[in-house]
Scaffold this motif. Structure first.
Motif, PDB file in Angstrom:
ATOM      1  N   HIS A   1      -3.585  -1.686   7.698  1.00 32.49           N
ATOM      2  CA  HIS A   1      -4.189  -0.541   7.004  1.00 32.49           C
ATOM      3  C   HIS A   1      -4.309   0.652   7.949  1.00 32.49           C
ATOM      4  N   TYR A   2      -4.278   1.836   7.342  1.00 30.39           N
ATOM      5  CA  TYR A   2      -4.284   3.067   8.130  1.00 30.39           C
ATOM      6  C   TYR A   2      -5.101   4.143   7.416  1.00 30.39           C
ATOM      7  N   CYS A   3      -5.571   5.098   8.226  1.00 30.29           N
ATOM      8  CA  CYS A   3      -6.308   6.234   7.672  1.00 30.29           C
ATOM      9  C   CYS A   3      -5.365   7.331   7.204  1.00 30.29           C
ATOM     10  N   SER A   4      -4.140   7.352   7.752  1.00 35.24           N
ATOM     11  CA  SER A   4      -3.246   8.473   7.484  1.00 35.24           C
ATOM     12  C   SER A   4      -1.807   8.075   7.790  1.00 35.24           C
ATOM     13  N   LYS A   5      -0.895   8.901   7.323  1.00 37.79           N
ATOM     14  CA  LYS A   5       0.523   8.709   7.628  1.00 37.79           C
ATOM     15  C   LYS A   5       0.772   8.864   9.122  1.00 37.79           C
ATOM     16  N   ASP A   6       0.035   9.758   9.763  1.00 36.01           N
ATOM     17  CA  ASP A   6       0.195   9.965  11.209  1.00 36.01           C
ATOM     18  C   ASP A   6      -0.038   8.672  11.977  1.00 36.01           C
ATOM     19  N   HIS A   7      -1.111   7.986  11.661  1.00 35.09           N
ATOM     20  CA  HIS A   7      -1.440   6.766  12.399  1.00 35.09           C
ATOM     21  C   HIS A   7      -0.560   5.596  11.987  1.00 35.09           C
ATOM     22  N   GLN A   8      -0.094   5.604  10.759  1.00 31.12           N
ATOM     23  CA  GLN A   8       0.844   4.553  10.361  1.00 31.12           C
ATOM     24  C   GLN A   8       2.166   4.699  11.129  1.00 31.12           C
ATOM     25  N   THR A   9       2.625   5.921  11.263  1.00 27.51           N
ATOM     26  CA  THR A   9       3.856   6.180  12.013  1.00 27.51           C
ATOM     27  C   THR A   9       3.689   5.817  13.484  1.00 27.51           C
ATOM     28  N   LEU A  10       2.549   6.177  14.056  1.00 31.24           N
ATOM     29  CA  LEU A  10       2.282   5.876  15.458  1.00 31.24           C
ATOM     30  C   LEU A  10       2.273   4.368  15.695  1.00 31.24           C
ATOM     31  N   ASP A  11       1.609   3.630  14.831  1.00 33.09           N
ATOM     32  CA  ASP A  11       1.528   2.173  14.987  1.00 33.09           C
ATOM     33  C   ASP A  11       2.889   1.510  14.790  1.00 33.09           C
ATOM     34  N   TRP A  12       3.683   2.042  13.873  1.00 31.01           N
ATOM     35  CA  TRP A  12       5.017   1.488  13.620  1.00 31.01           C
ATOM     36  C   TRP A  12       5.896   1.613  14.863  1.00 31.01           C
ATOM     37  N   LYS A  13       5.835   2.759  15.521  1.00 30.37           N
ATOM     38  CA  LYS A  13       6.654   3.002  16.702  1.00 30.37           C
ATOM     39  C   LYS A  13       6.216   2.144  17.887  1.00 30.37           C
ATOM     40  N   LEU A  14       4.905   1.859  17.988  1.00 29.40           N
ATOM     41  CA  LEU A  14       4.372   1.189  19.163  1.00 29.40           C
ATOM     42  C   LEU A  14       4.204  -0.326  18.994  1.00 29.40           C
ATOM     43  N   GLY A  15       4.780  -0.894  17.943  1.00 32.33           N
ATOM     44  CA  GLY A  15       4.718  -2.344  17.875  1.00 32.33           C
ATOM     45  C   GLY A  15       4.690  -2.970  16.501  1.00 32.33           C
ATOM     46  N   HIS A  16       4.147  -2.278  15.518  1.00 28.28           N
ATOM     47  CA  HIS A  16       4.051  -2.915  14.204  1.00 28.28           C
ATOM     48  C   HIS A  16       5.425  -3.147  13.579  1.00 28.28           C
ATOM     49  N   LYS A  17       6.399  -2.383  13.982  1.00 27.71           N
ATOM     50  CA  LYS A  17       7.760  -2.586  13.485  1.00 27.71           C
ATOM     51  C   LYS A  17       8.248  -3.997  13.804  1.00 27.71           C
ATOM     52  N   GLN A  18       7.875  -4.514  14.996  1.00 25.55           N
ATOM     53  CA  GLN A  18       8.306  -5.853  15.389  1.00 25.55           C
ATOM     54  C   GLN A  18       7.412  -6.944  14.807  1.00 25.55           C
ATOM     55  N   SER A  19       6.094  -6.684  14.689  1.00 26.32           N
ATOM     56  CA  SER A  19       5.158  -7.724  14.250  1.00 26.32           C
ATOM     57  C   SER A  19       4.871  -7.701  12.758  1.00 26.32           C
ATOM     58  N   CYS A  20       5.434  -6.742  12.059  1.00 24.31           N
ATOM     59  CA  CYS A  20       5.105  -6.541  10.643  1.00 24.31           C
ATOM     60  C   CYS A  20       5.241  -7.818   9.825  1.00 24.31           C
ATOM     61  N   THR A  21       6.366  -8.487   9.926  1.00 25.88           N
ATOM     62  CA  THR A  21       6.621  -9.667   9.090  1.00 25.88           C
ATOM     63  C   THR A  21       6.655 -10.959   9.897  1.00 25.88           C
ATOM     64  N   THR A  22       6.411 -10.865  11.220  1.00 27.15           N
ATOM     65  CA  THR A  22       6.525 -12.073  12.051  1.00 27.15           C
ATOM     66  C   THR A  22       5.182 -12.586  12.547  1.00 27.15           C
ATOM     67  N   SER A  23       4.134 -11.769  12.508  1.00 25.15           N
ATOM     68  CA  SER A  23       2.839 -12.173  13.050  1.00 25.15           C
ATOM     69  C   SER A  23       1.894 -12.590  11.933  1.00 25.15           C
TER      70      SER A  23
END
Length: 426
Positions: free
Chosen positions: A226-248
């Motif tokens: 969950h995120y407060c904004s698109k800005d923070h969702q994008t930041l989290d995606w770049k810094l790790g959530h892209k890899q852990s999204c469906t694997t963690s």
């Protein structure tokens, strides 16, 4: 400098708070028990800040106690004390909501789990980026049952080149509420401290993985982050959530360092001890000498220029006096990052940009706002803003709150904050 002191030595005639609690009484007058002495005698801030909730300053009266003797004539009210805040490192468990902390940085330790300020309220009105959590202060009102727990939360913009917006919110709860035990929390650390982040409150409210504020947006892929904004969702995606999204399976254990939060510290409180006779105020330019020097300097100038220089000299003299007063006031405790005194006058760093009464808006309930605390420039040394590529800055931040501390249920109520910057004249 001692950041905590024994209660029995700081208030003559008063026993250790632990003994009084075990006896069932707590006869400390509210005006002698503001914010100071956070952790003396092993009793936490829950009862220290709530002494005097019941009539006469008694928290829990003993059923077998004898009838009190007639009260002596009241003594003159002492001058309002000022409480100073200092930062110290602390274990993570001490900074969680159930410990009712005062702290700097990290994620907010929300008081009520309902009515949190939303993304619109926590967005900079200029650059529209999410605000960062700066600090929170636990400041209950001893004579108010509906403010047995009370915290103030300060947020700021840290997006260069903006770094302009500031907002402050107040929240308060009675002792009996839906979120916390009626009894004080344990002062002992948990047997096994869980270092993972909890991004969902017990009320079911989801928090942003980056900033810890209300997170109404959700990752469309895993539906867990969950995120407060698109800005923070994008930041989290770049810094790790892209890899852990469906694997963690446990996303809370895979939250990266987004370099958005300020470093986290606990704020401990001490009463300011100032002996006016032993702290001389540095002399400014004597009035007689100032006039003499001015007359020698501009005696041969034209009348218009003379008046202009005289005005500049008077302005510089006033600025110097205000700044010298500020420096003298903090000289005994130069590490103070906060000054608390509800209803007193703040100390200003400059004669420029001091708010007038009409500059401070009334509360939504119609009551006027009064000064409660100020954030000092020394806090900037602990924020590591340069390392994080941010340029937050201030001379002092003064927070004004509702004089009635109006009760709006569990909602977080916005209060007013005034920023005064350093000026070239000082």
């Amino acid at each position: 400098m001692t950041l905590t002191r024994n209660l029995s030595s700081s208030i003559p005639g008063v026993q250790c708070a632990t003994d009084l609690f075990l006896q069932g009484t707590f006869p400390v007058p509210a005006d002698l028990f503001p914010l100071s002495g956070l952790r003396e005698c092993g009793v936490n801030s829950f009862f220290r800040f709530s002494a005097g909730v019941a009539a006469g300053g008694v928290v829990m009266a003993s059923a077998a106690a004898p009838a009190p003797a007639p009260a002596p004539a009241p003594a003159p009210a002492p001058a309002p004390s000022v409480e100073l805040g200092f930062v110290v490192e602390a274990p993570g468990w001490r900074l969680r909501s159930e410990q009712f902390p005062s702290k700097v940085g990290g994620r907010p330790a929300w008081l009520s789990e309902c009515g949190l300020p939303g993304p619109a309220e926590l967005a900079c009105p200029l650059c529209r980026r999410p605000l960062a959590f700066l600090l929170q202060l636990y400041a209950p009102l001893p004579d108010r049952a509906d403010a047995f727990h009370r915290s103030l939360f300060v947020f700021c913009c840290r997006e260069p080149p903006c770094c302009a917006a500031l907002r402050v919110f107040r929240n308060q709860l009675p002792r009996k509420n839906d979120h916390y035990s009626y009894e004080p929390p344990s002062e002992e650390p948990p047997n096994e401290e869980d270092d993972s982040l909890n991004m969902q409150l017990q009320s079911g409210v989801h928090l942003c993985r980056v900033c810890g504020c209300l997170g109404p947006k959700v990752c469309s892929k895993c539906h867990k982050a969950h995120y407060c904004s698109k800005d923070h969702q994008t930041l989290d995606w770049k810094l790790g959530h892209k890899q852990s999204c469906t694997t963690s399976d446990n996303l809370n254990s895979a939250v990266p360092d987004h370099e958005f939060l300020f470093p986290e510290y606990e704020i401990v409180i001490e009463t300011e001890e100032v002996e006016p006779d032993s702290v001389p105020v540095p002399d400014c330019i004597p009035e007689g000498l100032e006039k003499c020097e001015d007359s020698e300097l501009i005696g041969s100038m034209e009348e218009a220029l003379e008046a202009e220089l005289d005005s500049i000299a008077k302005h510089e003299s006033r600025e110097d006096k205000i700044f010298q007063k500020f420096k003298t006031q903090i000289a005994l405790e130069p590490d103070q990052i906060l000054r608390y005194g509800r209803g007193i006058d703040p100390i200003w760093i400059s004669g420029e940009n001091i708010p007038q009464e009409q500059d401070i808006p009334d509360c939504l309930c119609g009551s006027r706002r009064i000064f409660e605390f100020q954030v000092m420039p020394q806090l900037l040394n602990y924020l590591k803003a340069d390392r994080l590529g941010r340029s937050v800055d201030w001379g002092t931040l003064a927070v004004f709150t509702c004089s009635e501390s109006c009760n709006l249920g569990t909602k977080y109520t916005e209060e007013f904050i005034w920023k005064q910057d350093f000026t070239d004249t000082t």
